[in-house]
Design an enzyme around this catalytic site. Structure first.
Site, PDB file in Angstrom:
ATOM      1  N   LYS A 385      48.151  79.930 -61.329  1.00  0.00           N
ATOM      2  CA  LYS A 385      49.372  78.904 -60.918  1.00  0.00           C
ATOM      3  C   LYS A 385      48.536  77.472 -61.195  1.00  0.00           C
ATOM      4  CE  LYS A 385      51.869  82.193 -57.970  1.00  0.00           C
ATOM      5  NZ  LYS A 385      52.724  82.207 -56.784  1.00  0.00           N
ATOM      6  N   ASP A 423      58.338  79.007 -56.414  1.00  0.00           N
ATOM      7  CA  ASP A 423      57.789  79.692 -55.267  1.00  0.00           C
ATOM      8  C   ASP A 423      58.110  78.913 -53.807  1.00  0.00           C
ATOM      9  OD1 ASP A 423      56.300  81.698 -56.471  1.00  0.00           O
ATOM     10  OD2 ASP A 423      54.465  80.559 -56.425  1.00  0.00           O
TER      11      ASP A 423
END
Length: 589
Positions: A385, A423
């Site tokens: 990420k 997220d």
């Protein structure tokens, strides 16, 4: 194709010689007594031409361009052209017969009878039982130990069994390249009209270069194969691109028989978890067949998915040349439920797309290799990420502030990579709703996180997303991490406090705190792991775990026993996936 091929070949003296040789074989009459010999020479010449075409300056030009250019040349096969084959590795004839019926019921097109797995196999007794009244076409394989199988005898007995299978009506027989010449001579003039010989090569260590694979294709063709089969092993997911390239080129190069021209059928598979997409995307790139097992533990080679997953998760019958590819990029990825959720979502809206797991070691190399706009978007998970931020040409301001990207979109117009983060919304909204649900209140203007001590375990991509989201909601953020320097760096970035994991055990500034685990501790298969001892959980009123496999992690079980409201990572997963679906499709999730 031959005219352009001749132009390319004319660039080199070796190519010129081959062109003359090929021209003489094709245009001159051949005496009947030499037909067999000349057919072999023609086959060898054209097989060599295939290799030269693939290795020529034209091919090297393709290699210098993006993978997208190669896709333009692939055969526009109809959907469902790739056959689904179930390998049968039972130990008894009775079980293998029962498995054939199960394969038929599961939706398979054919079965592979791995007779080398049978205990006390007697060809004269067992093959008639297996092939008589079979519910599906059969591929018979009698694989020796030296090629990854179970048979340890001599080739004479093995060849006799394969010949018997052919005589009993088996539609396919698989024989290894190493002994193909001997077997082809044995069956010369005896092949039934509906019979196809598969000549195979297996590499259990690596995947050779494109040039080596192309040369291998030529050798297999020259040996007399009706169908080429090459199985290699993926050391890196980038290896699969080379197999895709060779399959595509095989579908675009025609070879001559003494009656007609036809495409070169090829089975090209890359074994292992990193090679899984070679099995899932066969219909897109023109592979002749792919293997799907009846269940876990019934594989004949590493990395084979189940036929149920091929049909019901990946909707393989609907994959075609124009299908867009999305996937989850991570390490590990085998636990992810994203393929189940997003493939079902794509199907529900009629989108011509498939979502696949992508076990990636190096994100930069992966994105460079799979640069076609057909690879339209990716979900990023652990550990990529943060690296994804630097890989994107443009990053959404929120994702840039977080310092982590969990969604990459490849812009169709120019192939540029755009990074987003879903997220933080998914996790924060899940925790907020969990608190509201436990208190029996509806949505309010002020977040239930406002003013609360919000402890985050982990300083990676997911930790950064929660830290950003919690700070935006007015929480007092504390970062605890195994490496204190990483915790301090993130805490300084969002104006929070940093702890080591050891310090977290006794951290108790107030009651009613919120705890969020963003690490992989407790994820399958390490389900007994937990980031914090049960004795330390009494200070928390709400505990969230980003891990969702298993759904009830040890952390959540012990938190619930300690009286806390628990929020499963599945809630975050579903919500962030909805956000990704909207970015992938421009539709409302």
């Amino acid at each position: 194709g031959w005219k352009r091929g001749s132009e390319v070949l004319a660039e080199g003296s070796q190519s010129s010689c081959l062109t003359k040789c090929l021209h003489s074989h094709i245009t001159h009459q051949t005496p009947d007594t030499h037909i067999s010999y000349m057919n072999h020479q023609i086959r060898y010449a054209v097989a060599t031409l295939t290799w030269i075409l693939i290795s020529s300056s034209l091919y090297k030009l393709h290699r210098r361009r993006a993978f997208s250019l190669r896709l333009r040349y692939q055969i526009q096969r109809g959907r469902g052209m790739t056959l689904l084959c179930v390998p049968l590795v039972a130990k008894t004839v009775e079980q293998m017969t029962a498995d054939m019926a199960a394969a038929k019921a599961s939706g398979a097109d054919l079965v592979e009878l791995r007779v080398d797995h049978l205990s006390a196999f007697l060809p004269g007794r067992d093959l008639p039982l297996l092939l008589r009244d079979r519910p599906l076409p059969a591929l018979v394989t009698y694989r020796p130990k030296w090629e990854g199988g179970e048979y340890e005898g001599d080739d004479k007995q093995r060849f006799e069994a394969l010949c018997l299978a052919m005589e009993l009506g088996a539609e396919y027989v698989d024989v290894e390249l190493k002994v193909a010449d001997d077997f082809v001579r044995l069956i010369s003039g005896k092949k039934p009209d509906n019979f196809k010989l598969i000549v195979s090569s297996h590499n259990y260590q690596s995947t050779p270069s494109s040039e080596e694979l192309s040369s291998l294709v030529a050798r297999i063709q020259a040996a007399g194969a009706d169908i080429v089969k090459i199985a290699t092993t993926a050391v890196d997911i980038v290896d699969v691109t080379r197999m895709f390239q060779v399959i595509v080129h095989c579908q675009n190069i025609l070879y001559f028989t003494n009656e007609w021209e036809q495409q070169v059928p090829m089975i090209g598979l890359v074994m292992g978890e990193r090679g899984l997409i070679s099995r899932l995307l066969c219909p897109k790139f023109g592979g002749y067949l792919t293997f799907g097992t009846l269940g876990v533990g019934k594989e004949s080679a590493p990395g084979q998915p189940t036929i149920s997953d091929l049909l019901n998760v990946y909707n393989i019958r609907q994959i075609g040349a124009d299908t867009k590819i999305f996937g989850i990029v991570g390490k590990p990825v085998g636990h992810s439920k994203s393929p189940v959720l997003l493939n079902a979502a794509f199907k529900s809206v009629g989108l011509d797309a498939v979502y696949v797991p992508l076990l990636v070691d190096d994100l930069v190399n992966f994105l460079n290799a799979y640069s076609s706009t057909d690879f339209a978007g990716f979900s990023c998970t652990i550990p990529h990420k943060e690296a994804a931020v630097g890989c994107c040409d443009k990053v959404d301001p929120i994702a840039k502030s977080i310092g982590a990207v969990n969604t990459i979109i490849r812009r169709p117009s120019d192939g540029k990579l755009i990074g987003y983060n879903t997220d933080y919304v998914g996790a924060i909204s899940a925790i907020e709703d969990g608190i509201r649900g436990s208190q029996g209140v509806g949505k309010e203007t002020v977040s239930p996180l406002a003013g609360k001590v919000f402890v985050i375990i982990g300083a990676g991509g997911a930790g950064k997303a929660l830290a950003y989201g919690a700070k935006e909601k007015g929480a007092k953020v504390v970062i605890a991490n195994r490496t204190y320097e990483r915790a301090r760096e993130l805490a300084n970035l969002i104006g929070g406090h940093a702890l080591t994991l050891a310090e977290l055990e006794t951290f108790h500034p107030e009651d009613g705190m919120i705890l969020a685990n963003t690490t992989s501790i407790g994820m399958q298969p390490n389900v007994n792991g937990t980031p914090i001892r049960k004795q330390a959980l009494g200070s928390y009123s709400v505990v969230f775990d980003a891990v969702y496999t298993p759904r009830a992690t040890r952390l959540l079980r012990e938190a619930e026993e300690s009286g806390a409201t628990v929020v499963s990572g599945l809630e975050m997963f579903i919500r962030q996936a909805m956000g990704q679906f909207e970015l992938f499709t421009n539709l409302t999730g």
